[in-house]
Design a protein around this motif. Structure first.
Motif, PDB file in Angstrom:
ATOM      1  N   PRO A 335     -16.962  43.164 -19.436  1.00 19.68           N
ATOM      2  CA  PRO A 335     -17.678  42.711 -18.264  1.00 19.68           C
ATOM      3  C   PRO A 335     -19.362  42.888 -18.298  1.00 19.68           C
ATOM      4  CG  PRO A 335     -15.756  43.961 -17.614  1.00 19.68           C
ATOM      5  CD  PRO A 335     -16.128  44.448 -18.725  1.00 19.68           C
ATOM      6  N   SER A 336     -19.685  43.905 -19.031  1.00 22.03           N
ATOM      7  CA  SER A 336     -21.216  44.004 -19.266  1.00 22.03           C
ATOM      8  C   SER A 336     -21.793  43.050 -20.214  1.00 22.03           C
ATOM      9  CB  SER A 336     -21.449  45.314 -19.769  1.00 22.03           C
ATOM     10  OG  SER A 336     -20.825  45.421 -21.166  1.00 22.03           O
ATOM     11  N   GLN A 337     -21.074  42.662 -21.167  1.00 28.87           N
ATOM     12  CA  GLN A 337     -21.489  41.350 -22.021  1.00 28.87           C
ATOM     13  C   GLN A 337     -21.538  40.179 -21.396  1.00 28.87           C
ATOM     14  OE1 GLN A 337     -19.006  40.586 -25.351  1.00 28.87           O
ATOM     15  NE2 GLN A 337     -20.554  39.226 -26.460  1.00 28.87           N
ATOM     16  N   ARG A 338     -20.520  40.165 -20.430  1.00 28.02           N
ATOM     17  CA  ARG A 338     -20.569  38.727 -19.668  1.00 28.02           C
ATOM     18  C   ARG A 338     -21.810  38.649 -18.738  1.00 28.02           C
ATOM     19  NH1 ARG A 338     -14.640  39.804 -18.107  1.00 28.02           N
ATOM     20  NH2 ARG A 338     -15.417  39.496 -15.976  1.00 28.02           N
ATOM     21  N   ALA A 339     -22.058  39.867 -18.256  1.00 31.96           N
ATOM     22  CA  ALA A 339     -23.336  39.912 -17.294  1.00 31.96           C
ATOM     23  C   ALA A 339     -24.562  39.592 -17.998  1.00 31.96           C
ATOM     24  CB  ALA A 339     -23.088  41.200 -16.356  1.00 31.96           C
ATOM     25  N   GLN A 340     -24.551  40.194 -19.168  1.00 35.65           N
ATOM     26  CA  GLN A 340     -25.652  40.363 -19.866  1.00 35.65           C
ATOM     27  C   GLN A 340     -25.921  38.747 -20.302  1.00 35.65           C
ATOM     28  OE1 GLN A 340     -25.373  42.703 -23.325  1.00 35.65           O
ATOM     29  NE2 GLN A 340     -25.650  44.767 -21.745  1.00 35.65           N
ATOM     30  N   LEU A 341     -24.869  38.091 -20.877  1.00 37.78           N
ATOM     31  CA  LEU A 341     -24.877  36.712 -21.159  1.00 37.78           C
ATOM     32  C   LEU A 341     -25.193  35.719 -20.002  1.00 37.78           C
ATOM     33  CD1 LEU A 341     -22.036  36.350 -23.486  1.00 37.78           C
ATOM     34  CD2 LEU A 341     -24.312  36.005 -24.101  1.00 37.78           C
ATOM     35  N   GLY A 342     -24.967  36.034 -18.995  1.00 40.44           N
ATOM     36  CA  GLY A 342     -24.926  35.188 -17.856  1.00 40.44           C
ATOM     37  C   GLY A 342     -26.461  35.256 -17.321  1.00 40.44           C
ATOM     38  N   ALA A 343     -27.088  36.552 -17.484  1.00 41.08           N
ATOM     39  CA  ALA A 343     -28.394  36.668 -16.900  1.00 41.08           C
ATOM     40  C   ALA A 343     -29.335  36.027 -17.902  1.00 41.08           C
ATOM     41  CB  ALA A 343     -28.726  38.049 -17.007  1.00 41.08           C
TER      42      ALA A 343
END
Length: 375
Positions: A335-343
């Motif tokens: 989930p942290s990678q997803r959040a970083q990519l989304g930002a």
């Protein structure tokens, strides 16, 4: 200048959003503009471009064949009667009897490089018209360097008459969604609290949806709470989609949402855990940019122009089902990678604006008019 918007379908896909957004941005930029459109779109364009002259074409242009006949016979007369110095034809074809400088948008070269992914008739038609437009127009607009390079290689285009103008993104429509916008999409699709993977696009062979379905199955089969795969967009003509769906285990859920209205797309793209777009190649990749603008975590392929759009703000994988499964697995488990990519995606999307696109088109119109006067 006159923009021919008669080829825009009622259900706006990428080409429709390009034309609508360009018209609005040109009008906002102060361009002296006329737009000819189908009767159903008259009020729309009057609202999008309040300073423009909006001309309504005959009802008959709603059929493809009749529209092409109208384009060759009636459109030149309209250009002459309006006194337009430039005609912009935004979808491959143009009148061969010219009354003004011609600018044509060529969206991609896959009718040459990926002909098997289109119907035979469609591929032949667009190859023919791409060559005709490249030969007859004063200038052709393309949305990416990848498309320009392909047209030079496979269609013999003169690089000097190609103007690269990337698409923009409408941030009023494509923005990080509110909880209410996500909840509306979840309720409409009956998703409950389940995590979902979103796909947006026509279900046609170039979009590689069967491999996405198989990759989703592989990545989800071992999960106690598997996500839902939601396929949104026009039905298309890819017969392999049905075969791939038939092989999905019963405990996994794949939804065919069909066409979603524009006002639901932020909640759909921004509310998804992952936006998957495993295309074999795009002339630009507008759905990728729109998902990025919504803060979506995008899994896609570095094919043709997609890398120009996504940069380092999306997750790239190959086009095979195994590649897609590996990408989904990695992102679902992190989930942290997803959040970083989304930002990162949201930041990069801000580099693309329709105002910039409109300014580049105005430069193209001026160049085309100068060339026409010299002939």
């Amino acid at each position: 200048m006159l923009i021919d918007a008669t080829a825009v379908p009622a259900d706006r896909g990428g080409v429709g959003r390009y034309v609508d957004s360009l018209v609005a941005a040109l009008d906002a930029d102060g361009a002296r503009l006329a737009v000819v459109c189908q009767p159903r779109d008259t009020e729309l364009y009057a609202g999008l471009a309040p300073h423009a002259e909006v001309v309504t074409a005959a009802e008959s242009v709603a059929t493809r064949t009749a529209r092409l006949v109208w384009e060759q016979v009636q459109l030149p007369r309209l250009v002459r009667s309006l006194g337009a110095d430039v005609l912009h034809s935004p979808h491959y074809t143009m009148p061969l009897a010219k009354q003004a400088a011609s600018v044509v948008t060529i969206h991609d070269a896959t009718f040459f490089t990926g002909a098997a992914m289109h119907s035979t008739v469609k591929a032949m038609f667009f190859r023919t018209w791409t060559r005709r437009s490249l030969a007859a127009a004063e200038l052709c607009v393309v949305p990416s360097e990848a498309t320009a390079n392909e047209l030079v290689q496979v269609a013999g285009a003169d690089r000097g008459m190609l103007r690269v103008s990337p698409h923009g993104v409408d941030t009023a429509t494509f923005h990080p969604p509110s909880p209410e916008e996500v909840a509306e999409v979840r309720a409409l699709l009956d998703l409950g609290d389940a995590e979902f993977i979103a796909f947006l696009g026509a279900l046609e062979p170039r979009k590689n949806v069967p491999a996405l379905i198989r990759g989703f199955t592989e990545a989800s089969a071992h999960r106690a709470e598997p996500p839902v795969l939601v396929l949104a967009g026009q039905p298309g003509w890819d017969g392999q989609v049905e075969r791939a769906l038939a092989s999905v285990p019963r405990r996994l859920r794949v939804l065919r949402a069909g066409y979603l209205p524009l006002d639901l797309l932020s909640g759909f793209l921004g509310g998804a855990g992952i936006v998957a777009y495993p295309s074999f190649g795009e002339g630009f990749g507008l759905p990728v940019l729109e998902a990025m603008s919504c803060g979506g975590c995008v899994l896609t392929t570095d094919r043709l122009a997609i890398g120009e759009v996504g940069g380092d703000a999306v997750h790239y994988r190959g086009v095979g089902a195994g590649d897609i499964a590996a990408g989904l697995d990695e992102l679902l488990d992190d989930p942290s990678q997803r959040a970083q990519l989304g930002a990162a995606a949201q930041r990069r999307a801000k580099e693309f604006s329709w105002a910039t696109t409109a300014a580049q088109h105005r430069e193209a119109y001026a160049r085309a008019a100068a060339r026409y006067r010299r002939r």
